[in-house]
Design a protein around this motif. Structure first.
Motif, mmCIF file in Angstrom:
data_model
loop_
_atom_site.group_PDB
_atom_site.id
_atom_site.type_symbol
_atom_site.label_atom_id
_atom_site.label_comp_id
_atom_site.label_asym_id
_atom_site.label_seq_id
_atom_site.Cartn_x
_atom_site.Cartn_y
_atom_site.Cartn_z
ATOM 1 N N LYS A 97 -1.394 -5.684 -0.319
ATOM 2 C CA LYS A 97 -1.806 -4.288 -0.416
ATOM 3 C C LYS A 97 -1.152 -3.630 -1.635
ATOM 4 O O LYS A 97 -0.104 -4.094 -2.093
ATOM 5 C CB LYS A 97 -1.412 -3.529 0.855
ATOM 6 C CG LYS A 97 -2.088 -4.011 2.132
ATOM 7 C CD LYS A 97 -1.634 -3.188 3.330
ATOM 8 C CE LYS A 97 -2.298 -3.656 4.610
ATOM 9 N NZ LYS A 97 -1.844 -2.855 5.783
ATOM 10 N N PRO A 98 -1.759 -2.551 -2.142
ATOM 11 C CA PRO A 98 -1.140 -1.842 -3.267
ATOM 12 C C PRO A 98 0.284 -1.413 -2.924
ATOM 13 O O PRO A 98 0.535 -0.863 -1.850
ATOM 14 C CB PRO A 98 -2.058 -0.625 -3.452
ATOM 15 C CG PRO A 98 -3.379 -1.066 -2.920
ATOM 16 C CD PRO A 98 -3.069 -1.964 -1.764
ATOM 17 N N GLY A 99 1.211 -1.691 -3.816
ATOM 18 C CA GLY A 99 2.597 -1.304 -3.604
ATOM 19 C C GLY A 99 3.469 -2.413 -3.039
ATOM 20 O O GLY A 99 4.704 -2.339 -3.116
ATOM 21 N N ASP A 100 2.839 -3.459 -2.471
ATOM 22 C CA ASP A 100 3.610 -4.544 -1.854
ATOM 23 C C ASP A 100 4.540 -5.230 -2.859
ATOM 24 O O ASP A 100 5.737 -5.393 -2.609
ATOM 25 C CB ASP A 100 2.670 -5.591 -1.258
ATOM 26 C CG ASP A 100 2.067 -5.158 0.066
ATOM 27 O OD1 ASP A 100 2.548 -4.164 0.639
ATOM 28 O OD2 ASP A 100 1.108 -5.814 0.519
ATOM 29 N N ILE A 101 3.966 -5.655 -3.978
ATOM 30 C CA ILE A 101 4.743 -6.440 -4.939
ATOM 31 C C ILE A 101 5.894 -5.621 -5.517
ATOM 32 O O ILE A 101 7.022 -6.109 -5.643
ATOM 33 C CB ILE A 101 3.845 -6.968 -6.076
ATOM 34 C CG1 ILE A 101 2.694 -7.804 -5.491
ATOM 35 C CG2 ILE A 101 4.664 -7.785 -7.061
ATOM 36 C CD1 ILE A 101 3.143 -8.970 -4.644
ATOM 37 N N GLY A 102 5.619 -4.362 -5.829
ATOM 38 C CA GLY A 102 6.664 -3.499 -6.365
ATOM 39 C C GLY A 102 7.818 -3.337 -5.393
ATOM 40 O O GLY A 102 8.991 -3.376 -5.783
ATOM 41 N N TYR A 103 7.490 -3.189 -4.109
ATOM 42 C CA TYR A 103 8.547 -3.003 -3.118
ATOM 43 C C TYR A 103 9.329 -4.292 -2.893
ATOM 44 O O TYR A 103 10.551 -4.262 -2.704
ATOM 45 C CB TYR A 103 7.966 -2.517 -1.788
ATOM 46 C CG TYR A 103 9.035 -2.057 -0.820
ATOM 47 C CD1 TYR A 103 9.679 -0.838 -1.001
ATOM 48 C CD2 TYR A 103 9.423 -2.854 0.255
ATOM 49 C CE1 TYR A 103 10.676 -0.411 -0.134
ATOM 50 C CE2 TYR A 103 10.424 -2.435 1.127
ATOM 51 C CZ TYR A 103 11.040 -1.213 0.927
ATOM 52 O OH TYR A 103 12.035 -0.804 1.778
ATOM 53 N N ILE A 104 8.639 -5.435 -2.932
ATOM 54 C CA ILE A 104 9.320 -6.719 -2.772
ATOM 55 C C ILE A 104 10.276 -6.964 -3.941
ATOM 56 O O ILE A 104 11.383 -7.479 -3.764
ATOM 57 C CB ILE A 104 8.296 -7.863 -2.633
ATOM 58 C CG1 ILE A 104 7.553 -7.734 -1.294
ATOM 59 C CG2 ILE A 104 8.985 -9.220 -2.725
ATOM 60 C CD1 ILE A 104 6.398 -8.706 -1.129
#
Length: 306
Positions: A155-162
């Motif tokens: 989902k949008p935002g997943d990679i940034g938060y990980i």
């Protein structure tokens, strides 16, 4: 600078004032907040006694007794003999009590809707997660396995938060420098640029819609894949989340007929290394390096699947 105690007291003052729960009559009714809270506990339980109410709400027994006598006089509650223990008397809401509580519930729901109507989606999620965090920490309750949800769609935002989680956790636990976060960014860029829904997958564990763990498989060749970004929020360790993520990743590789799965890690990741070894991974390379402000062994582990 305010101490943590003074900050909590300041929050308490704001919260009680903001929700207008200091007035003698709750939501312009004839009842106090405590009285309404007792009605709520009665409605939520099939079998509840006066003693149980005092224990749940940590109230004086005599105080609760006086409130219940008032409720009986008002025909808000009724006393019913327990079917399980004839010596015990259960308390239930009367029809009038149910109507009263229902009207108060509608009022409080409307009040909350008015308070949050100007908040956008992100602000509402942030508010809810913050409240749940306060509840969990002050009640000292630990999440249970059933509270954790899993998914593998991105989902949008997943990679940034990980990426943020990697920088934050490794920075605090392994004392890695910010260069480590740069490295993680590069690896994710490569993953997304060459992402194949057929051969690549990332699994995400969530608690209250917040990412608390992840793992990924990235194909490297027709018969080989790399296990990457195995991470778990320290607050959620011991719940079997890591074991499930690792098992799902290995099972995916078996389904895709990969003959070998490898991972690159460091000698500093004790807990993860134990899990890798238990899953059948074997150390195949080990080289001492100085990177991210630390000296450690960069290690490769392989799992033969065919």
């Amino acid at each position: 600078m305010k101490t943590i105690t003074s900050k909590i007291r300041s929050f308490n003052r704001f919260y009680t004032s903001h929700l207008d729960i200091l007035s003698q009559h709750y939501l312009d009714s004839d009842y106090s907040l405590t009285e309404v809270r007792i009605l709520y506990e009665i409605s939520e339980s099939e079998n509840i006694t006066a003693q149980k109410i005092t224990e749940i709400l940590n109230l004086d027994k005599g105080y609760v007794s006086r409130i219940l006598k008032h409720f009986l006089k008002e025909n808000i509650i009724v006393k019913v003999a327990s079917q399980e223990d004839k010596r015990a008397i259960n308390i239930e809401l009367s029809n009038s009590g149910k109507e009263l509580l229902n009207s108060l519930n509608l009022k409080v729901e409307k009040q909350i809707e008015n308070q949050i109507e100007k908040l956008n989606f992100f602000e509402k999620e942030n508010l809810l997660n913050s409240m749940l965090t306060v509840k969990d920490l002050l009640s000292q309750s630990k999440p249970v396995r059933s509270d954790i949800s899993y998914r593998h769609e991105i989902k949008p935002g997943d990679i940034g938060y990980i990426i943020y989680l990697h920088g934050f956790i490794y920075g605090n636990e392994s004392n890695f420098s910010s260069d480590f976060e740069k490295y993680v960014i590069k690896t994710f860029y490569n993953f997304l640029e060459n992402y194949s829904p057929e051969n690549d997958r990332i699994w995400i564990a969530e608690y209250n819609n917040k990412i608390v763990g992840c793992i990924a498989i990235q194909h490297q060749a027709e018969t080989e894949a790399q296990l990457r970004w195995f991470l778990l929020d320290p607050s959620f360790r011991g719940l079997g989340i890591g074991k499930k993520l690792l098992t799902d990743a290995v099972d995916f590789c078996k389904d895709k007929k990969f003959k070998n799965v490898f991972l690159l890690t460091t000698s500093l990741q004790d807990k993860a290394l134990q899990m890798y070894k238990m899953a059948g991974f074997e150390l195949t390379e080990s080289t001492e390096v100085k990177e991210w402000g630390k000296t450690f062994n960069e290690e490769r582990y392989d799992l033969k699947l065919g």
